[in-house]
Write an enzyme that holds these catalytic residues in place. Structure first.
Site, PDB file in Angstrom:
ATOM      1  CE1 TYR A  37     -46.411  -3.465  12.386  1.00 11.66           C
ATOM      2  CE2 TYR A  37     -44.588  -2.484  13.716  1.00 11.66           C
ATOM      3  CZ  TYR A  37     -45.879  -2.684  13.398  1.00 11.66           C
ATOM      4  OH  TYR A  37     -46.944  -1.876  13.964  1.00 11.66           O
ATOM      5  CD  GLU A  59     -50.752  -1.716  18.270  1.00  7.63           C
ATOM      6  OE1 GLU A  59     -50.247  -1.786  19.203  1.00  7.63           O
ATOM      7  OE2 GLU A  59     -49.991  -1.495  17.102  1.00  7.63           O
ATOM      8  CD1 TRP A  67     -44.652  -4.642  16.971  1.00  3.35           C
ATOM      9  CD2 TRP A  67     -46.577  -4.880  17.496  1.00  3.35           C
ATOM     10  NE1 TRP A  67     -45.574  -4.760  15.737  1.00  3.35           N
ATOM     11  CE2 TRP A  67     -46.705  -4.790  16.286  1.00  3.35           C
ATOM     12  CE3 TRP A  67     -47.898  -5.073  18.404  1.00  3.35           C
ATOM     13  CZ2 TRP A  67     -47.963  -4.936  15.678  1.00  3.35           C
ATOM     14  CZ3 TRP A  67     -49.138  -5.451  17.836  1.00  3.35           C
ATOM     15  CH2 TRP A  67     -49.021  -5.384  16.417  1.00  3.35           C
TER      16      TRP A  67
END
Length: 205
Positions: A37, A59, A67
């Site tokens: 990522y 998000e 995350w």
């Protein structure tokens, strides 16, 4: 090549993940999914409407969580939300919300689920008005690039631009898009590039 640890940094990587910083990537070392990522997505410009809808949704789901948790659940999110096709998600009703609340593979938070459905509808309304999320998001890009951050202390959690973006999105009917979430989306979509000055990705962009 083996990366050697740098002295501990007291500032956590994005989204509160407590992975140690090393003399390599500015975050993500030690986890292949997180590293991919970091290398291939974070800070890379995104303009596709479906991709932007997905990032805004994820998000919002990330708020209050790490995350990496969202990344690990991303395939399940894509299945649950029809590949983040806004035309499909906009038609979700109470039965779909109940289905999602029972899906242990995603984050089961009613407010976030309902916000994602509402945001799909807001995106379609924006299209009907002749505009796009891409246009809205990128209209809030900083006018001048700032100096690349040296440490995470130099990376803001929100900015004047993200506050303005959040206000506009809320005015357009989007939900769960406060200034901090809006700034995280700006980072995720490449509107800003907050890779640290020492990050190896910098030399490739």
């Amino acid at each position: 090549m083996t990366e050697t640890p740098a002295p501990p940094d007291p500032v956590l990587p994005p989204a509160g993940d407590a992975l140690p910083l090393v003399a390599g990537r500015c975050f993500g070392d030690g986890d292949p999914l997180y590293a991919a990522y970091h290398d291939d997505e974070w800070g890379v410009p995104v303009h596709d409407e479906h991709a932007l809808f997905e990032r805004l949704a994820l998000e919002a789901f990330q708020s209050g969580l790490a995350w990496i948790t969202i990344l690990r659940k991303r395939p399940a999110f894509r299945t649950a939300f029809a590949g983040f096709d806004p035309e499909v998600v906009a038609r979700f009703g109470e039965d779909d919300v109940a289905r999602l609340l029972a899906d242990a593979a995603i984050v089961r938070n009613r407010a976030k689920i309902e916000a994602t459905v509402a945001n799909a509808r807001a995106l379609l309304a924006l299209h009907e008005a002749g505009r796009t999320v891409d246009e809205v998001l990128w209209s809030h890009a900083p006018e001048a690039p700032r100096e690349r951050p040296a440490t995470w202390v130099d990376v803001p959690g929100r900015t004047a631009e993200s506050a303005a973006l959040a206000r506009e999105l809320r005015g357009l009917g989007f939900r769960f898009v406060g200034p901090t979430t809006a700034y995280a989306a700006m980072q995720a979509c490449g509107v800003v590039d907050d890779h640290l000055a020492t990050c190896p990705v910098v030399s490739r962009r």
